[in-house]
Design a protein around this motif. Sequence first.
Motif, PDB file in Angstrom:
ATOM      1  N   MET A   1       0.870  -1.261   0.180  1.00 49.77           N
ATOM      2  CA  MET A   1       0.357  -0.029   0.342  1.00 49.77           C
ATOM      3  C   MET A   1       0.970   0.887   0.048  1.00 49.77           C
ATOM      4  N   LEU A   2       1.975   1.292   0.402  1.00 49.14           N
ATOM      5  CA  LEU A   2       2.970   2.447   1.136  1.00 49.14           C
ATOM      6  C   LEU A   2       3.463   2.851  -1.026  1.00 49.14           C
ATOM      7  N   ALA A   3       3.790   1.495  -1.037  1.00 48.49           N
ATOM      8  CA  ALA A   3       5.223   1.758  -2.662  1.00 48.49           C
ATOM      9  C   ALA A   3       3.612   1.962  -3.385  1.00 48.49           C
ATOM     10  N   LEU A   4       2.733   1.860  -3.644  1.00 48.76           N
ATOM     11  CA  LEU A   4       1.747   1.955  -4.475  1.00 48.76           C
ATOM     12  C   LEU A   4       0.944   3.440  -4.207  1.00 48.76           C
ATOM     13  N   THR A 106       0.969   1.254   6.653  1.00 53.83           N
ATOM     14  CA  THR A 106      -0.457   1.450   6.189  1.00 53.83           C
ATOM     15  C   THR A 106      -0.948   3.477   6.288  1.00 53.83           C
ATOM     16  N   ALA A 107      -0.693   3.602   7.786  1.00 50.91           N
ATOM     17  CA  ALA A 107      -0.225   5.393   7.658  1.00 50.91           C
ATOM     18  C   ALA A 107       0.368   6.031   7.444  1.00 50.91           C
ATOM     19  N   THR A 108       1.768   5.694   7.145  1.00 52.62           N
ATOM     20  CA  THR A 108       2.420   6.846   6.163  1.00 52.62           C
ATOM     21  C   THR A 108       1.826   6.862   4.751  1.00 52.62           C
ATOM     22  N   ALA A 109       1.003   5.647   4.125  1.00 53.63           N
ATOM     23  CA  ALA A 109      -0.026   6.168   2.601  1.00 53.63           C
ATOM     24  C   ALA A 109      -0.587   6.260   3.124  1.00 53.63           C
ATOM     25  N   LEU A 110      -1.660   6.431   4.077  1.00 54.92           N
ATOM     26  CA  LEU A 110      -2.572   6.906   4.428  1.00 54.92           C
ATOM     27  C   LEU A 110      -2.477   8.380   4.312  1.00 54.92           C
ATOM     28  N   ALA A 111      -1.723   9.012   5.244  1.00 49.78           N
ATOM     29  CA  ALA A 111      -0.974  10.510   5.566  1.00 49.78           C
ATOM     30  C   ALA A 111      -0.277  11.538   4.631  1.00 49.78           C
ATOM     31  N   LEU A 112       0.204  10.662   3.646  1.00 47.33           N
ATOM     32  CA  LEU A 112       0.897  11.551   1.798  1.00 47.33           C
ATOM     33  C   LEU A 112      -0.642  12.632   2.089  1.00 47.33           C
ATOM     34  N   TRP A 113      -1.705  11.789   1.874  1.00 47.47           N
ATOM     35  CA  TRP A 113      -2.917  12.775   0.763  1.00 47.47           C
ATOM     36  C   TRP A 113      -3.601  13.464   1.893  1.00 47.47           C
ATOM     37  N   LEU A 114      -3.385  13.816   3.254  1.00 47.27           N
ATOM     38  CA  LEU A 114      -3.549  15.099   3.469  1.00 47.27           C
ATOM     39  C   LEU A 114      -2.890  15.899   3.129  1.00 47.27           C
TER      40      LEU A 114
END
Length: 371
Positions: A1-4, A106-114
């Motif tokens: 998920m982070l890679a994507l 996972t949190a990093t992957a999601l937080a990137l889009w804040l």
Amino acid sequence: MLALSLAGFTTLCVLRGAPMADLLVYRAEGAAVAHGTDLYGFTVTRWHLPATYPPFAAILFVPASWLPLPLLKAIFLAGNALLLAWLIALSARLAGRTIALPALCTATALALWLEPVFQTLLFGQINLAVTCLVLWDLTRPPTARGRGVALGIAAGVKLTPAVFVPYLLLTGRMREAATATAAFAGTVLLGALPLPSASVEFWTRRLFETGHVGKGWIVDNQSLRGLLARVLHDPAPGPAWAVPAVAVGVAGLWLAARSGADRYGVPLTAGTALLVCPISWSHHWVWCVPLLAVLLAERRTLLAALTAAVFTARTLWLVPHQGDRDLRLPWWQQPLASPYPLLGLALLAGAALATAQPVPSARMSSASTIR
């Protein structure tokens, strides 16, 4: 998920050209120091951006002038992604939790889009580095040596973290406050020794010229001043902004000190600083990451989801903002144009209500028994 997530962000950067305008300013500041030219006499990029940080920060930017620009952009992207992961780990520590590696990814992957995080990476900003310095210092064990040094250094790079010094004073941590103040003074001295004229110019003139940083009334400015300028349709609200800003600053620091724990006090202090600063660009609100961590740790899932939605929706970019249209928004578009200061004010209001709540007698009895 982070890679994507990282691959998607990188693809967007390539498609949009990723000008990383702030990174170009940092690079120009470092070059000005290295070549002995006027630090505050240049502008770069098609937006004519000037140097806005203290001389100490410009000295730290010198290595940026040694690298080819494509390589420098790649380093900043990768470095900010790592800093985001570190910020999430520090935010979990602030909230009294530990975070496993899969959850961290996972949190990093999601937080990137804040939106604040996304804009920080897109502009090549240093917000994540400064926030990590402050949060690392404030979440260290009370017995750790040199607590306050990193906070002082962060304030020497970007002045806003200095607001945590009165927070430390109000919470009785005199030694940490003194250490942070001494470290900050050291950064001023380190900047003044090689750059005396630039230091005099910054600390006596540039510091007070917020207009050269940018237009304070545009939607990019998510501070109380920006909100009031747009609501009043006045590019220079003057006392109409200054008086509320002082009141919010005093109330915010008082509430932060009364909150009883850093997991509440630190986000409140950061939110107060972002509200009262003349200019708080949207990407300055990367403090939303620790706020979300605390809300999730407190199991306030709905509130955390609503907060994440505010910082993801990008409503400020949906309203008309070309030219001076920011100053002519109708009333119903005002909340869309100022989501972050409105959320910050709501956060302070919620803290005030929580502080006003009487402590239940059962809890008081239990506490007395434990003591």
